[in-house]
Structure formats: structure tokens, C-alpha cells
Design an enzyme around this catalytic site. Structure first.
Site, PDB file in Angstrom:
ATOM      1  N   LYS A 116       0.809  -1.216   0.000  1.00  0.00           N
ATOM      2  CA  LYS A 116       0.000   0.000   0.000  1.00  0.00           C
ATOM      3  C   LYS A 116       0.846   1.271   0.000  1.00  0.00           C
ATOM      4  O   LYS A 116       0.466   2.274  -0.600  1.00  0.00           O
ATOM      5  CB  LYS A 116      -0.916   0.019   1.234  1.00  0.00           C
ATOM      6  N   GLU A 200      -2.616   6.813   8.068  1.00  0.00           N
ATOM      7  CA  GLU A 200      -3.500   7.619   7.240  1.00  0.00           C
ATOM      8  C   GLU A 200      -4.410   8.451   8.103  1.00  0.00           C
ATOM      9  O   GLU A 200      -4.816   8.033   9.181  1.00  0.00           O
ATOM     10  CB  GLU A 200      -4.400   6.701   6.389  1.00  0.00           C
ATOM     11  N   HIS A 234     -15.027  -3.549   8.003  1.00  0.00           N
ATOM     12  CA  HIS A 234     -14.232  -3.427   6.783  1.00  0.00           C
ATOM     13  C   HIS A 234     -14.474  -4.547   5.779  1.00  0.00           C
ATOM     14  O   HIS A 234     -13.738  -4.706   4.822  1.00  0.00           O
ATOM     15  CB  HIS A 234     -12.734  -3.328   7.094  1.00  0.00           C
ATOM     16  N   ARG A 296      -6.946  -7.627  -9.896  1.00  0.00           N
ATOM     17  CA  ARG A 296      -7.616  -8.895 -10.204  1.00  0.00           C
ATOM     18  C   ARG A 296      -9.091  -8.603 -10.441  1.00  0.00           C
ATOM     19  O   ARG A 296      -9.533  -7.473 -10.278  1.00  0.00           O
ATOM     20  CB  ARG A 296      -7.509  -9.827  -8.990  1.00  0.00           C
TER      21      ARG A 296
HETATM   22  P1  ADP Z   1      -7.862  -3.782   3.025  1.00  0.00           P
HETATM   23  O1  ADP Z   1      -6.906  -3.847   1.875  1.00  0.00           O
HETATM   24  O2  ADP Z   1      -7.330  -4.433   4.255  1.00  0.00           O
HETATM   25  O3  ADP Z   1      -9.251  -4.214   2.679  1.00  0.00           O
HETATM   26  P2  ADP Z   1      -8.417  -0.970   2.606  1.00  0.00           P
HETATM   27  O4  ADP Z   1      -7.300  -0.018   2.555  1.00  0.00           O
HETATM   28  O5  ADP Z   1      -9.041  -1.398   1.318  1.00  0.00           O
HETATM   29  O6  ADP Z   1      -7.959  -2.247   3.441  1.00  0.00           O
HETATM   30  O7  ADP Z   1      -9.549  -0.418   3.543  1.00  0.00           O
HETATM   31  C1  ADP Z   1     -10.671  -1.205   3.908  1.00  0.00           C
HETATM   32  C2  ADP Z   1     -11.804  -0.330   4.420  1.00  0.00           C
HETATM   33  O8  ADP Z   1     -11.369   0.429   5.554  1.00  0.00           O
HETATM   34  C3  ADP Z   1     -12.281   0.707   3.430  1.00  0.00           C
HETATM   35  O9  ADP Z   1     -13.253   0.193   2.574  1.00  0.00           O
HETATM   36  C4  ADP Z   1     -12.852   1.774   4.353  1.00  0.00           C
HETATM   37  O10 ADP Z   1     -14.132   1.382   4.799  1.00  0.00           O
HETATM   38  C5  ADP Z   1     -11.947   1.728   5.553  1.00  0.00           C
HETATM   39  N1  ADP Z   1     -10.875   2.735   5.437  1.00  0.00           N
HETATM   40  C6  ADP Z   1      -9.706   2.618   4.772  1.00  0.00           C
HETATM   41  N2  ADP Z   1      -8.968   3.735   4.858  1.00  0.00           N
HETATM   42  C7  ADP Z   1      -9.668   4.605   5.609  1.00  0.00           C
HETATM   43  C8  ADP Z   1      -9.436   5.943   6.084  1.00  0.00           C
HETATM   44  N3  ADP Z   1      -8.323   6.605   5.806  1.00  0.00           N
HETATM   45  N4  ADP Z   1     -10.398   6.525   6.846  1.00  0.00           N
HETATM   46  C9  ADP Z   1     -11.532   5.863   7.154  1.00  0.00           C
HETATM   47  N5  ADP Z   1     -11.792   4.612   6.757  1.00  0.00           N
HETATM   48  C10 ADP Z   1     -10.895   3.979   5.994  1.00  0.00           C
END
Ligand code: ADP
Length: 646
Positions: A116, A200, A234, A296
Site C-alpha cells: 500500500k 493515514e 471493513h 484482479r
Molecule cells: P484492506 O486492503 O485491508 O481491505 P483498505 O485499505 O481497502 O484495506 O480499507 C478497507 C476499508 O477500511 C475501506 O473500505 C474503508 O471502509 C476503511 N478505510 C480505509 N482507509 C480509511 C481511512 N483513511 N479513513 C476511514 N476509513 C478507511
């Protein structure tokens, strides 16, 4: 090019890929684990190769065996589905080194998006907006703490190698940072073998909106957005396309950013660029930020197929075979609205614990696109994700599509395992969701109303009682009546926390009176079927010791054998696995004194860790498991003796 493909996956996605491959005239090879020998994807294939044991490490992650299977069966290409090896750049390298086509992007593109932090840096350079935060290499806890303060609380700690919400921690106050960092790192180490994290800014009311992209290695197009804001911890629950409230300007901005992202890495095939949107801000062209790219086919790709009228798997296979992009951006338009709901075998009232069981009944209504890898009679085992099916609906407008989803869920019949069907149904009827007021916190905020136990009436108990005594079938009541005269029988049923001894009196052919907990229900068989106090029955499924009444989303009853209950006392003092899972750690030893609430062991199931604690003060009489053990639900982990007995 190739006339045979091997699908390196299982379940619904393997079936989905083969359906299209077959329609394109390709021969299909399945691979499977010993646990999946009788699975639908194996039955569907023209040839199938067993990879090894049930665990993914012994089967679906064995890249060497998969490549060998492709070579042995004459497959020219490998489709990875999602999960397992789909985003593993080493696998892509090995597949190509063996002279085979990987249906997906090249090794380099996957590597570029694999972590990431590096992905965010790359996207930043390509002019794609990214979530503000720290994505540097210095992983010193002190340094990270300083960076978190600079970002400003609340912050989100994310594993750079993360996926599926693992290794992610929300930190609201500076004093909680160090502890949260430690736990995020530990989880990331266990799951990904890489404990680097990034920090973040935490978006307060985020919406998850992702853009489907498709590239040929040089150019890319986007197929608009999907809204995946309905999440629980999530994990996506219901997805839709397009996103409610989306404006033309924001759609164009997000689409262009996603195409930029894909072209920056020379992307080939289907991919998804995930953005986070601040819903507090409304839909603004500058109000979305890149989170990550999934290199993917995504679980929720069908909603895009429904609104765009394309078959993404067909596109994948064509581009993999060397064809250029099947269309230009201008050719793509949105028609109507689509939803997808993920039907899982899980115990919702118990906290969404993954469940297992044999699907004694499984039927989907007409008009619903049900993507599934299981059939009636198949087993949802503890080895894999307990998804039963994805229910996909399309309609000319969001309101119509949502009504179709609600109706489709109501008419879905599952028996033999608990499911999240009622929870999905409650979501489909949620007032805020209907208005399109979605954000990732919606489910968490309204959890209590979404997780209501079914409203069970005396009529439902009566229908279950008649089903348990086989009196609903014509022969049942005829013989019953003939043999027993005006007879009275008892049956004990349990539903949720309630258990009743029910009296059933047959008064004549098709006329039965049922007494349930002080209520009397008149049951009659008419031309149109049985009625209970005048109301038509929901229909039933009678399993082994169970009855499901299909009212609402299916009410499961257990037929209780009163004698069997005696043995239960022996189970007192035992700490049981509340769900199938793997033992992560054991924290006590035989002879150790523990207090109520002390941690005994940690169980991992469905990407979540569950801590099992002592129910009362006592002494550990026996530790029945070791770290790494794979357990079925109900297995005993630790036996405690009460202090008095010890
Ligand atoms: P993973 O790869 O583990 O699924 P992601 O980066 O795709 O993680 O994030 C998963 C979920 O977490 C997102 O869909 C969102 O709901 C929440 N999320 C991610 N980043 C943030 C953020 N900066 N602030 C608030 N919620 C977040």
C-alpha cells in the site's frame, strides 16, 4: 492462442469463470483440494486435478502443482479468480516462465500495487489524489508516533501488505497509539509476514467507492463506479452500481484518475481502483482519495456487468489471448442500477461467527442472478470462506433494483446452516440505505435493529410442529388420523433461546389443533395448502432433527430429543470453540489458577481473532489444543475445574 484454461480457484468464482470460458468454446480444467473432490466447480470442468489436502497451503496456494496440472492437461492459460494466488507476482512469473498465459496483469503491475505504501507513492506521482498520511520507510515506533501526530488524530494504522481489513487499527487518541501499533504489527506479521505499516488520516464518514478499470497493457478504460460502503468491520456486505448521489463531474474525475492509475503501471486485464470519499462533504470533484488498487477480478464485479452489459470474464480471456481492448470509453454507458448481496453461512446474533453445515436446502428465486459454487446437499466446511452465494439484481432505477433485492432475499430458501439472510433482508429494507444515505459506519450504528431475531408466532411453532411429526404431507395426516384416531402427541421444539413442549391433536383429515405455550392454533388443510389460524403457512424444509419454516427469511427450529439433554451437564466447565477456526495462541497451562475473564486462548476465524476467556474463577484441568490446531465449532479447548472442586 489457447483452447484450454485452468481455473486456479474454487467455489463461486471458479464456476463463474468456467461458465464464460465454456460459452467461448474453451475447454476448462479445474483444480481442487481433497475437501472439494465433489464440488460443483470440479463437476463442471472437462478435466480436474487434485492438488492436495484441504488447507489452502496444501492445495490452492500450491503454485508448483497448479502449473504442473496446467502442463499435464494441455491448458494454455491460467485464470486465478480472486484471493489465493491471484495477486501473487511470483506466481505470475512462474506461470509465464512455464510458457503459459496468466489471465491478469503482468508481474510488474502486481508488484507496483502490492504494497500500500509504495502504491500510494506511485499514484501520488501519477497525479492521483491519495489519502493524506505517512507512507515512509522509517518504521521506528517513536518516529511513527511523531508522524501520526503530524497527520492529526484520529488516524488509521494500516499494514502495507494488508488486505481484507487485516492489520488495520483506528487510533482516536495519542495515548493509544503505541498499543494499537503493536497490535496492528502483530496481526500483519501473522497474516502477511511483513509488519511494515503506514499511517493515514481517518476519514470520519467515509464512503468506499471504487472504479472498475480494464486495460490491454497500454490503454485503459473505466467501467464506472461501485459503491461498497455497506461494510461490517471493513468487510463488504452489499455492493451497488452506480453509487447513489454520484454527479457527472465527480464520476468523470474519478474515472479519469482510475484510468491514469491503470495506465501508469501498464495495466492489463480487469482491475479495481479503490477510493475513499468523505460523505460529510457531499460529492465533490476534489473529495476522493486513492486507497489501493486490486489487480484482479473483484468479488463484486457482477454489479458492473449488470449496468454496463458486458461480461468482464470474457473481456479478460480475450485480452489474455492477445485481442485489443474490446471497446472505447465512449462505447460504455450505464443502464439502470444493480445490487449484490453476499449470502454467508454465519451466526449473526452470535456476533457474525462463521458457520458450517450441510445445505439441506438451497434454492434461489427467478429474476435473481445467483453466483454460487455450492448446490443443495453440499457442505460449507471450516476450511474456506463460508460464502454461500452472491445474489445480484438489476433494475431500471435504484428503487426498483432495491425492491427486487428485498424480494429476492425473501424468496431465497436455505436450510441446514444458519445464514445472514435476515440481516441482508433488514439492510435491503433499511430506510437510510433506501435513501442512498450510505457510509461505512451505517451497519455499525444500526446493528441492533439490523440484527433482530425473527418474529416467531404461535402459527410458526404450529407449522414446525406439524412438519416435525410429518403431518403436513398428505400421507402423514391420513395415516396419522387412521392409525391414531383422535390422537394427541407431543413434540419438543427449540427456536433461538426458546424451547416448548407442543401438543398436537389430530381432529380429522386435515384438521389439527396445536397448543403452544398457552396458545391454541387451529391448523387446516384447504385446497391451497395449510393455514394456521387462517393464515397460509410459509412452507417448510424438514432436515435431520431440524425444521425450517420459510416465513420471513426462514426460521430454523430444532427438534429436541429430551433424553439427549442429560449429557449436557458434563460440558460444564468446558471452553468450546464458538465457531470453526484455528488456534492462534494458548495462554494457560494445566494446573494454572485463573480468574473469571482471564484470557485462555485466541482463535482465528474468518480473518478475525477471537479471545476466549474463563467464564469463572478456577483451575485449568486440561488444555485440549495446541497452537495451530484447526477446530470445528463446539470443540473443547480448555477444561476448567471450579475452585471448590480443585
Ligand atoms: P484492506 O486492503 O485491508 O481491505 P483498505 O485499505 O481497502 O484495506 O480499507 C478497507 C476499508 O477500511 C475501506 O473500505 C474503508 O471502509 C476503511 N478505510 C480505509 N482507509 C480509511 C481511512 N483513511 N479513513 C476511514 N476509513 C478507511
Amino acid at each position: 492462442m489457447f483452447d484450454t484454461i485452468l481455473v486456479a480457484n474454487r467455489g463461486e468464482i471458479a464456476v463463474r469463470v468456467m461458465r464464460t470460458a465454456r460459452a467461448m468454446g474453451l475447454r476448462c480444467v479445474a483444480v481442487y483440494s481433497e475437501a472439494d473432490a465433489g464440488a460443483l466447480h470440479v463437476e463442471m470442468a472437462d478435466a480436474a486435478v487434485c492438488l492436495g489436502g484441504a488447507s489452502p497451503a496444501e492445495s490452492y496456494l500450491r503454485s508448483d502443482r497448479i502449473i504442473a496440472a496446467a502442463l499435464e492437461t494441455g491448458a494454455g492459460a491460467i485464470h486465478p479468480g480472486y484471493g489465493f494466488l491471484s495477486e501473487n507476482p511470483d506466481f505470475v512469473r512462474d506461470v509465464e516462465a512455464a510458457g503459459l498465459v496468466f489471465v491478469g496483469p503482468d508481474e510488474r503491475a502486481i508488484r507496483a500495487m502490492g504494497l500500500k505504501d509504495a502504491a500510494k507513492r506511485l499514484m501520488d506521482e501519477a497525479g492521483v489524489p491519495v489519502v493524506p498520511g505517512y507512507m515512509g520507510e522509517d518504521q521506528d515506533p517513536g518516529h511513527l508516533e511523531v508522524e501520526a501526530a503530524k497527520v492529526g488524530y484520529p488516524v488509521l494504522i494500516k499494514a502495507v501488505a494488508g488486505g481484507g481489513g487485516k492489520g488495520m487499527r483506528l487510533v482516536e487518541r495519542p495515548e493509544d497509539f503505541v498499543d494499537a501499533l503493536e497490535r496492528a504489527k502483530a496481526e500483519a506479521r501473522g497474516a502477511f509476514g511483513n509488519d511494515a505499516v503506514l499511517i493515514e488520516k481517518y476519514i470520519q464518514r467515509p464512503r468506499h467507492i471504487e472504479v472498475q478499470v480494464f486495460g490491454d497493457g497500454t490503454r485503459a478504460v473505466h467501467l464506472f463506479e461501485r459503491d461498497c460502503s455497506l461494510q461490517r468491520r471493513h468487510q463488504k456486505v452489499i455492493e451497488e452500481a452506480p453509487a447513489p448521489g454520484m454527479t457527472a463531474a465527480m464520476r468523470a474525475a474519478m474515472g479519469a484518475a482510475a484510468v491514469r492509475a491503470a495506465e501508469a503501471i501498464g495495466y492489463r486485464g480487469a482491475g479495481t481502483v479503490e477510493f475513499i470519499v468523505d460523505s460529510a462533504d457531499g460529492m465533490r470533484e476534489d473529495g476522493f482519495w486513492f486507497m489501493e488498487m486490486n489487480t484482479r477480478l473483484q468479488v463484486e464485479h457482477p454489479v458492473t456487468e449488470e449496468i454496463c452489459g458486458v461480461d468482464l470474464v470474457q473481456w479478460q480471456l480475450r485480452v489474455a489471448a492477445g485481442e485489443p481492448l474490446p471497446c472505447t470509453q465512449e462505447d460504455l454507458t450505464i443502464t439502470g442500477h444493480a445490487f449484490e448481496a453476499r449470502l454467508y453461512a454465519e451466526d449473526v446474533p452470535a456476533g457474525f461467527l462463521p458457520a458450517t453445515g450441510r445445505l439441506a436446502e438451497l434454492a434461489f428465486p427467478e429474476g435473481v442472478r445467483a453466483e454460487t459454487g455450492v448446490r443443495k446437499g453440499d457442505v460449507i466446511s471450516p476450511h474456506y470462506d463460508p460464502m454461500i452465494a452472491k445474489l445480484v439484481v438489476h433494475g431500471p432505477s435504484r428503487a426498483v433494483a432495491l425492491r427486487r433485492l428485498a424480494a429476492g432475499l425473501k424468496a431465497t430458501r436455505v436450510a441446514g446452516t444458519v445464514t445472514n439472510l435476515a440481516f441482508l433482508g433488514a439492510l435491503a429494507e433499511h430506510e437510510g440505505f433506501a435513501r442512498g444515505a450510505v457510509d461505512t459506519g451505517l451497519i455499525g450504528r444500526d446493528l441492533d435493529t439490523l440484527v433482530q431475531p425473527p418474529a416467531v408466532t404461535p402459527g410458526h411453532w404450529a407449522e414446525a410442529a406439524l412438519a416435525a411429526l410429518r403431518l403436513l404431507e398428505a400421507e402423514g395426516w391420513q395415516t396419522g388420523f387412521a392409525l391414531w384416531g383422535a390422537l394427541r402427541r407431543q413434540v419438543v421444539l427449540a427456536q433461538g433461546e426458546e424451547q416448548h413442549a407442543i401438543w398436537v391433536t389430530v381432529q380429522g383429515p386435515g384438521e389439527v389443533v396445536v397448543e403452544v405455550d398457552g396458545d391454541t392454533v387451529a391448523c387446516r388443510r384447504g385446497a391451497a395448502g395449510w393455514t394456521f389460524d387462517g393464515r397460509p403457512g410459509g412452507g417448510v424444509f424438514v432436515g435431520d432433527g431440524t425444521v425450517t419454516v420459510f416465513a420471513g427469511y426462514g426460521i430454523p427450529f430444532e427438534v429436541v430429543d429430551p433424553l439427549a439433554q442429560v449429557g449436557e451437564a458434563a460440558a460444564a466447565g468446558a471452553t468450546l470453540a464458538p465457531m470453526p477456526g484455528r488456534v492462534v495462541s494458548v495462554h494457560v497451562y494445566k494446573g494454572q489458577a485463573v480468574s473469571a475473564g482471564d484470557r485462555l486462548a485466541v482463535l482465528e476465524a474468518m480473518k478475525m481473532e477471537h479471545t476466549l476467556t474463563a467464564a469463572a474463577d478456577g483451575v485449568v484441568a486440561e488444555v485440549m489444543v495446541r497452537e495451530g490446531d484447526q477446530l470445528e465449532a463446539g470443540a473443547v479447548l480448555v477444561m476448567l475445574k471450579a475452585l471448590a472442586e480443585a
